[in-house]
Design a protein around this motif. Sequence first.
Motif, PDB file in Angstrom:
ATOM      1  N   GLN A   1      53.298  32.965 -32.433  1.00  0.00           N
ATOM      2  CA  GLN A   1      53.996  34.168 -32.921  1.00  0.00           C
ATOM      3  C   GLN A   1      53.827  35.371 -31.999  1.00  0.00           C
ATOM      4  O   GLN A   1      54.097  36.503 -32.401  1.00  0.00           O
ATOM      5  N   THR A   2      53.353  35.124 -30.802  1.00  0.00           N
ATOM      6  CA  THR A   2      53.050  36.242 -29.898  1.00  0.00           C
ATOM      7  C   THR A   2      53.905  36.170 -28.641  1.00  0.00           C
ATOM      8  O   THR A   2      54.043  35.105 -28.040  1.00  0.00           O
ATOM      9  N   ILE A   3      54.440  37.312 -28.273  1.00  0.00           N
ATOM     10  CA  ILE A   3      55.149  37.392 -26.998  1.00  0.00           C
ATOM     11  C   ILE A   3      54.110  37.606 -25.899  1.00  0.00           C
ATOM     12  O   ILE A   3      53.269  38.511 -25.990  1.00  0.00           O
ATOM     13  N   LEU A   4      54.138  36.754 -24.890  1.00  0.00           N
ATOM     14  CA  LEU A   4      53.258  36.905 -23.724  1.00  0.00           C
ATOM     15  C   LEU A   4      54.144  37.357 -22.566  1.00  0.00           C
ATOM     16  O   LEU A   4      55.117  36.684 -22.217  1.00  0.00           O
ATOM     17  N   GLU A   5      53.766  38.491 -21.995  1.00  0.00           N
ATOM     18  CA  GLU A   5      54.639  39.132 -21.007  1.00  0.00           C
ATOM     19  C   GLU A   5      53.876  39.384 -19.712  1.00  0.00           C
ATOM     20  O   GLU A   5      52.697  39.724 -19.745  1.00  0.00           O
ATOM     21  N   LEU A   6      54.537  39.207 -18.593  1.00  0.00           N
ATOM     22  CA  LEU A   6      53.961  39.575 -17.305  1.00  0.00           C
ATOM     23  C   LEU A   6      54.784  40.723 -16.750  1.00  0.00           C
ATOM     24  O   LEU A   6      56.009  40.599 -16.642  1.00  0.00           O
ATOM     25  N   VAL A   7      54.146  41.832 -16.434  1.00  0.00           N
ATOM     26  CA  VAL A   7      54.861  42.958 -15.832  1.00  0.00           C
ATOM     27  C   VAL A   7      54.118  43.427 -14.594  1.00  0.00           C
ATOM     28  O   VAL A   7      52.904  43.248 -14.480  1.00  0.00           O
ATOM     29  N   GLU A   8      54.876  44.012 -13.680  1.00  0.00           N
ATOM     30  CA  GLU A   8      54.247  44.621 -12.516  1.00  0.00           C
ATOM     31  C   GLU A   8      54.154  46.114 -12.782  1.00  0.00           C
ATOM     32  O   GLU A   8      55.115  46.707 -13.271  1.00  0.00           O
ATOM     33  N   GLY A   9      52.983  46.715 -12.489  1.00  0.00           N
ATOM     34  CA  GLY A   9      52.914  48.164 -12.668  1.00  0.00           C
ATOM     35  C   GLY A   9      51.506  48.681 -12.885  1.00  0.00           C
ATOM     36  O   GLY A   9      50.521  47.980 -12.662  1.00  0.00           O
ATOM     37  N   ASP A  10      51.477  49.938 -13.345  1.00  0.00           N
ATOM     38  CA  ASP A  10      50.225  50.666 -13.554  1.00  0.00           C
ATOM     39  C   ASP A  10      49.886  50.595 -15.039  1.00  0.00           C
ATOM     40  O   ASP A  10      50.625  51.120 -15.880  1.00  0.00           O
ATOM     41  N   ILE A  11      48.771  49.980 -15.358  1.00  0.00           N
ATOM     42  CA  ILE A  11      48.420  49.736 -16.768  1.00  0.00           C
ATOM     43  C   ILE A  11      48.187  51.040 -17.534  1.00  0.00           C
ATOM     44  O   ILE A  11      48.362  51.076 -18.752  1.00  0.00           O
ATOM     45  N   THR A  12      47.840  52.106 -16.835  1.00  0.00           N
ATOM     46  CA  THR A  12      47.566  53.378 -17.527  1.00  0.00           C
ATOM     47  C   THR A  12      48.835  53.978 -18.137  1.00  0.00           C
ATOM     48  O   THR A  12      48.753  54.901 -18.933  1.00  0.00           O
ATOM     49  N   GLU A  13      49.996  53.474 -17.737  1.00  0.00           N
ATOM     50  CA  GLU A  13      51.272  53.997 -18.261  1.00  0.00           C
ATOM     51  C   GLU A  13      51.710  53.292 -19.541  1.00  0.00           C
ATOM     52  O   GLU A  13      52.667  53.733 -20.183  1.00  0.00           O
ATOM     53  N   LEU A  14      51.058  52.194 -19.899  1.00  0.00           N
ATOM     54  CA  LEU A  14      51.590  51.358 -20.982  1.00  0.00           C
ATOM     55  C   LEU A  14      51.268  51.936 -22.360  1.00  0.00           C
ATOM     56  O   LEU A  14      50.272  52.618 -22.549  1.00  0.00           O
ATOM     57  N   ASP A  15      52.141  51.591 -23.321  1.00  0.00           N
ATOM     58  CA  ASP A  15      51.982  52.138 -24.674  1.00  0.00           C
ATOM     59  C   ASP A  15      51.593  51.060 -25.686  1.00  0.00           C
ATOM     60  O   ASP A  15      51.881  51.185 -26.873  1.00  0.00           O
ATOM     61  N   THR A  16      50.944  50.003 -25.211  1.00  0.00           N
ATOM     62  CA  THR A  16      50.396  49.010 -26.144  1.00  0.00           C
ATOM     63  C   THR A  16      49.275  49.665 -26.967  1.00  0.00           C
ATOM     64  O   THR A  16      48.732  50.699 -26.567  1.00  0.00           O
ATOM     65  N   ASP A  17      48.919  49.057 -28.091  1.00  0.00           N
ATOM     66  CA  ASP A  17      47.864  49.636 -28.938  1.00  0.00           C
ATOM     67  C   ASP A  17      46.570  49.827 -28.144  1.00  0.00           C
ATOM     68  O   ASP A  17      45.851  50.802 -28.332  1.00  0.00           O
ATOM     69  N   ALA A  18      46.260  48.849 -27.279  1.00  0.00           N
ATOM     70  CA  ALA A  18      45.078  48.966 -26.422  1.00  0.00           C
ATOM     71  C   ALA A  18      45.434  48.523 -25.012  1.00  0.00           C
ATOM     72  O   ALA A  18      46.323  47.680 -24.831  1.00  0.00           O
ATOM     73  N   ILE A  19      44.758  49.100 -24.042  1.00  0.00           N
ATOM     74  CA  ILE A  19      44.777  48.517 -22.701  1.00  0.00           C
ATOM     75  C   ILE A  19      43.364  48.043 -22.395  1.00  0.00           C
ATOM     76  O   ILE A  19      42.384  48.617 -22.880  1.00  0.00           O
ATOM     77  N   VAL A  20      43.280  46.985 -21.618  1.00  0.00           N
ATOM     78  CA  VAL A  20      41.981  46.430 -21.241  1.00  0.00           C
ATOM     79  C   VAL A  20      41.606  46.979 -19.871  1.00  0.00           C
ATOM     80  O   VAL A  20      42.434  47.071 -18.966  1.00  0.00           O
ATOM     81  N   ASN A  21      40.351  47.350 -19.756  1.00  0.00           N
ATOM     82  CA  ASN A  21      39.800  47.827 -18.491  1.00  0.00           C
ATOM     83  C   ASN A  21      38.991  46.702 -17.841  1.00  0.00           C
ATOM     84  O   ASN A  21      38.334  45.934 -18.539  1.00  0.00           O
ATOM     85  N   ALA A  22      39.033  46.612 -16.513  1.00  0.00           N
ATOM     86  CA  ALA A  22      38.166  45.686 -15.772  1.00  0.00           C
ATOM     87  C   ALA A  22      36.889  46.456 -15.452  1.00  0.00           C
ATOM     88  O   ALA A  22      36.811  47.165 -14.446  1.00  0.00           O
ATOM     89  N   ALA A  23      35.908  46.343 -16.347  1.00  0.00           N
ATOM     90  CA  ALA A  23      34.730  47.213 -16.291  1.00  0.00           C
ATOM     91  C   ALA A  23      33.532  46.512 -15.661  1.00  0.00           C
ATOM     92  O   ALA A  23      33.562  45.309 -15.401  1.00  0.00           O
ATOM     93  N   ASN A  24      32.470  47.275 -15.423  1.00  0.00           N
ATOM     94  CA  ASN A  24      31.172  46.677 -15.085  1.00  0.00           C
ATOM     95  C   ASN A  24      30.246  46.799 -16.303  1.00  0.00           C
ATOM     96  O   ASN A  24      30.588  47.461 -17.286  1.00  0.00           O
ATOM     97  N   GLU A  25      29.089  46.157 -16.216  1.00  0.00           N
ATOM     98  CA  GLU A  25      28.192  46.081 -17.384  1.00  0.00           C
ATOM     99  C   GLU A  25      27.710  47.451 -17.861  1.00  0.00           C
ATOM    100  O   GLU A  25      27.317  47.612 -19.000  1.00  0.00           O
ATOM    101  N   TRP A  26      27.735  48.421 -16.954  1.00  0.00           N
ATOM    102  CA  TRP A  26      27.222  49.751 -17.297  1.00  0.00           C
ATOM    103  C   TRP A  26      28.343  50.685 -17.725  1.00  0.00           C
ATOM    104  O   TRP A  26      28.107  51.865 -17.994  1.00  0.00           O
ATOM    105  N   LEU A  27      29.548  50.171 -17.785  1.00  0.00           N
ATOM    106  CA  LEU A  27      30.717  50.990 -18.116  1.00  0.00           C
ATOM    107  C   LEU A  27      30.731  52.274 -17.281  1.00  0.00           C
ATOM    108  O   LEU A  27      31.056  53.356 -17.789  1.00  0.00           O
TER     109      LEU A  27
END
Length: 184
Positions: free
Chosen positions: A7-33
């Motif tokens: 029931q989920t749309i899986l989408e691939l887009v090219e771009g800057d994730i900070t511009e997206l309006d999804t409920d959440a964006i995921v960050n590629a973080a380190n253990e210490w944030l």
Amino acid sequence: MQTTIEQTILELVEGDITELDTDAIVNAANEWLAHGGGVARAISRKGGPPIQGESDAWVQRHGPVRTGTAAITSGGNLRARYVIHAVGPVYDRTPRSAELLGSAVRAALELADTYELRSVALPAISTGIYGYPVRDGAQVMLHAATAYLRGETGLRRVVFCLYGRPTFDVFVETLTAQLDAEPR
Ligand code: AR6
């Protein structure tokens, strides 16, 4: 590119994730944030002080975010309401890297479900500063995401937001091959 998994749309887009309006964006973080470089820096800068502030508070309270797991903060000034900080592995050529990368993706999606979110966007975790080869990383991340979406989830839209055409193209090729190989 877009496909539907259960029931989920899986989408691939090219771009800057900070511009997206999804409920959440995921960050590629380190253990210490400590959001000093890469997509983390872009998210922290655009979201404003609450992102690093809430991240510091999280680490103070719970300790480091173990590799392969995730933590959540508000989205500050971003269009997304939340930032999910997923910690991928530093690539070391062992199978353990793949396990941890898959686990980071799962942890991010699980946290989105815990917060009853409907949409989430992820970057290509670990494929920048952490050195994971994009082609291998795409395989692992897409496999983890599609497997997750075949289980129970309230997510209705999952986006991989890829920075730059070469990375986007690799994700499209990889997802196409995976869908061809395993009929829905
Ligand atoms: N939108 C989407 N993707 C982006 C953006 C953006 N604005 N900017 C970069 N990328 P990286 P890692 C892509 O290095 O390898 C940080 O310092 C980038 O091209 O951000 O997991 C953290 O604090 C690449 O494909 O994350 C950690 O210390 C992908 O995002 C460390 O880097 C991930 O690259 C984590 O390293």
